[in-house]
Design a protein around this motif. Sequence first.
Motif, PDB file in Angstrom:
ATOM      1  N   GLU A  17       0.838  -1.200   0.000  1.00  0.00           N
ATOM      2  CA  GLU A  17       0.000   0.000   0.000  1.00  0.00           C
ATOM      3  C   GLU A  17       0.877   1.256   0.000  1.00  0.00           C
ATOM      4  O   GLU A  17       0.604   2.211  -0.749  1.00  0.00           O
ATOM      5  CB  GLU A  17      -0.909  -0.015   1.223  1.00  0.00           C
ATOM      6  N   GLN A  21       0.667   0.216  -4.519  1.00  0.00           N
ATOM      7  CA  GLN A  21       0.250  -0.977  -5.253  1.00  0.00           C
ATOM      8  C   GLN A  21      -0.815  -1.747  -4.470  1.00  0.00           C
ATOM      9  O   GLN A  21      -0.931  -1.605  -3.244  1.00  0.00           O
ATOM     10  CB  GLN A  21       1.453  -1.898  -5.501  1.00  0.00           C
ATOM     11  N   GLU A  22      -1.583  -2.557  -5.199  1.00  0.00           N
ATOM     12  CA  GLU A  22      -2.594  -3.414  -4.589  1.00  0.00           C
ATOM     13  C   GLU A  22      -1.998  -4.792  -4.301  1.00  0.00           C
ATOM     14  O   GLU A  22      -1.141  -5.274  -5.046  1.00  0.00           O
ATOM     15  CB  GLU A  22      -3.799  -3.571  -5.521  1.00  0.00           C
ATOM     16  N   ALA A  24      -3.497  -8.786  -2.825  1.00  0.00           N
ATOM     17  CA  ALA A  24      -4.649  -9.565  -2.366  1.00  0.00           C
ATOM     18  C   ALA A  24      -4.267 -11.029  -2.220  1.00  0.00           C
ATOM     19  O   ALA A  24      -3.547 -11.585  -3.061  1.00  0.00           O
ATOM     20  CB  ALA A  24      -5.824  -9.425  -3.336  1.00  0.00           C
ATOM     21  N   THR A  46      -1.037  -9.134  -7.333  1.00  0.00           N
ATOM     22  CA  THR A  46      -0.736  -7.716  -7.118  1.00  0.00           C
ATOM     23  C   THR A  46      -0.792  -6.930  -8.419  1.00  0.00           C
ATOM     24  O   THR A  46      -0.619  -7.496  -9.507  1.00  0.00           O
ATOM     25  CB  THR A  46       0.668  -7.553  -6.490  1.00  0.00           C
ATOM     26  N   SER A  47      -1.032  -5.648  -8.269  1.00  0.00           N
ATOM     27  CA  SER A  47      -0.960  -4.753  -9.438  1.00  0.00           C
ATOM     28  C   SER A  47       0.481  -4.443  -9.802  1.00  0.00           C
ATOM     29  O   SER A  47       0.769  -3.970 -10.911  1.00  0.00           O
ATOM     30  CB  SER A  47      -1.693  -3.442  -9.117  1.00  0.00           C
ATOM     31  N   THR A 109      -6.407  -5.246 -13.251  1.00  0.00           N
ATOM     32  CA  THR A 109      -7.437  -5.259 -12.205  1.00  0.00           C
ATOM     33  C   THR A 109      -7.502  -6.614 -11.504  1.00  0.00           C
ATOM     34  O   THR A 109      -7.220  -7.661 -12.105  1.00  0.00           O
ATOM     35  CB  THR A 109      -8.827  -4.958 -12.784  1.00  0.00           C
ATOM     36  N   LEU A 110      -7.919  -6.576 -10.253  1.00  0.00           N
ATOM     37  CA  LEU A 110      -8.088  -7.805  -9.495  1.00  0.00           C
ATOM     38  C   LEU A 110      -9.222  -8.640 -10.075  1.00  0.00           C
ATOM     39  O   LEU A 110      -9.105  -9.863 -10.210  1.00  0.00           O
ATOM     40  CB  LEU A 110      -8.366  -7.471  -8.031  1.00  0.00           C
ATOM     41  N   ARG A 127      -8.358  -8.390  -0.003  1.00  0.00           N
ATOM     42  CA  ARG A 127      -7.400  -7.292  -0.182  1.00  0.00           C
ATOM     43  C   ARG A 127      -6.630  -7.055   1.125  1.00  0.00           C
ATOM     44  O   ARG A 127      -7.178  -7.155   2.214  1.00  0.00           O
ATOM     45  CB  ARG A 127      -8.117  -6.012  -0.592  1.00  0.00           C
TER      46      ARG A 127
END
Length: 469
Positions: A17, A21-22, A24, A46-47, A109-110, A127
């Motif tokens: 974070e 970045q994402e 999950a 992850t992104s 995208t997730l 997430r």
Amino acid sequence: MFQALPAPIHELGRLFEEAGQELALVGGPVRDAVLGRSSADLDFTTSARPDETEAVLRRWTHGGAIWDMGREFGTLGATRDGVKVEITTYRTESYDPTSRKPEVAFGDTLAGDLSRRDFTVNAMAVRLPSLEFVDPFDGLHDLAGELLRTPVEPAQSFDDDPLRMMRAVRFVSQLGFTIEDRTAAAIRGLAGRIEIVSAERTRDELVKLLVGAHPRRGLELMVDLGLAEHVLPELPALRLERDEHHHHKDVYEHTLTVLDQAIDLESPEGSGGPCESPDLVLRLSAIMHDVGKPATRRFEPGGLVTFRFHETVGARMTAKRMKKLAFDKDTTKAVARLVELHLRFHGYADSGWTDSAVRRYVTDAGPLLQHLHRLTRADVTTRNRRKARALARAYDDLEERIDDLAAREEIEKIRPDLDGNRIMQVLGIPPGREVGEAYAFLLEERMEHGPLGEDEAERRLRAWWEDRG
């Protein structure tokens, strides 16, 4: 439930974070957590692109080890404080129709990444660090209903990655789930596509199915959906046709019953007993023990059906199939040997064996004796209770005699009374073929007559040598 994730995982989420970045948690760990099960594997998506992921992992591990063998596919891994993680960049994939290897393209995208998962129950995510639960394909509903369904059109999913068809029947065995009708229909229509998958990957799924909690259900689905025709064709071949003139046992149903009964005879998991559950060798031998019957079936006068030497033919077929599925040599040899020996006991049930015959039975089984005990008992599926009880009593008697001989003679370690060096000394011969022949003669004497002692063994050896001229 996700608050209980190890502290290093929550910190990992915060680091991603902070990097903008994402991150999950995805797949099996999420499914298992919802089911109240622990999961040793922690898979994340992850992104971040691989280089960005590596930078975060460097901070997380404080400069510790990171592995990146999967970098080409966007996957990196690391360990910290005993917590192992694998992190993969969001992906979208397309497949060559002749191969299951994906052409990897990173996604954004997730939800897009989850759409390429095999089943909706594996397309849920959490997430981090927010612990927001993400379920775009209603996997939670399917999980509650114990249903396997693909996130996208099933035909597209299985055409893209045919191994998912084997994963479906494997999950039926492991989790006791049901395959949704449209998903099952797609498998039935595309079953032949499984042949483009490597033998090793197909074998791995088959093994996971066989050691699952419900292997019979998984195997029945493999047959019903057409997968077994391409993976284990010997199994559907056991569905021998029956007619009003030639009545005989349904070998396919018999085989599945033998599998169930063999599993019931396994020692409890973690007990340290013989054939501890789940015992792959025992389960494979139960499935394969009668595969030689279709090739050896003969209709005799009076409506009698015979399968002479099916155990020998079946052992060869078993070894050939397991080699094609890339099983290791030790497992292949063990299962084929059990198939070859599975009828040996029936001579004992018909007439009492001599001690010599019991010794041979134990020696031929070798380290597989406990497996052979269980396979032989499991192979009794007659509905005639009197016959079943008689066979059980006969095998009880055989095991008692084996135990008695073992106590007196160390039957599982039978060797001639003289070793090779002593044979050469007694006969005055150098190493060579004749030493091996003399050893075989003494082993035969040991089998037939029990322990002789060195003096008597030497006398018989000299007499045998003189008779040879």
